[in-house]
Design a protein around this motif. Sequence first.
Motif, PDB file in Angstrom:
ATOM      1  N   VAL A  62       0.842  -1.205   0.000  1.00  0.00           N
ATOM      2  CA  VAL A  62       0.000   0.000   0.000  1.00  0.00           C
ATOM      3  C   VAL A  62       0.874   1.250   0.000  1.00  0.00           C
ATOM      4  CG1 VAL A  62      -1.670   1.313   1.362  1.00  0.00           C
ATOM      5  CG2 VAL A  62      -1.967  -1.140   1.075  1.00  0.00           C
ATOM      6  N   ILE A  74       2.250   1.837  -3.468  1.00  0.00           N
ATOM      7  CA  ILE A  74       1.205   2.342  -4.368  1.00  0.00           C
ATOM      8  C   ILE A  74       0.920   3.810  -4.085  1.00  0.00           C
ATOM      9  CG2 ILE A  74      -1.248   2.145  -4.954  1.00  0.00           C
ATOM     10  CD1 ILE A  74      -0.909  -0.894  -4.590  1.00  0.00           C
ATOM     11  N   LEU A 118      -8.171   0.662  -4.748  1.00  0.00           N
ATOM     12  CA  LEU A 118      -7.183  -0.164  -4.058  1.00  0.00           C
ATOM     13  C   LEU A 118      -7.863  -0.997  -2.980  1.00  0.00           C
ATOM     14  CD1 LEU A 118      -4.266  -0.984  -3.381  1.00  0.00           C
ATOM     15  CD2 LEU A 118      -4.197   0.999  -1.861  1.00  0.00           C
TER      16      LEU A 118
END
Length: 74
Positions: A19, A22, A62
């Motif tokens: 995460v 990203i 996401l």
Amino acid sequence: MGRVAVQHRPQVVSFASVVAQILVLDVVFSLDSVTTAVGMVDELGVMVAAVLVAMVVTLCRLGRSASSSTGTRR
């Protein structure tokens, strides 16, 4: 010739690190887009709003893709 046995361990990656990567990439590409757009548009506020909306949409996607890959539903 002699052969050497090499054992490969699978690399364990945490969800938080994925995460974070990203998010960093999202911020970098957003800033690149803003830099390009500022040279073409007079209204800076519109561009900031567009970047914020794009980041929120990316984060929502996401979350959906993460929950679908683990088999859980929101």
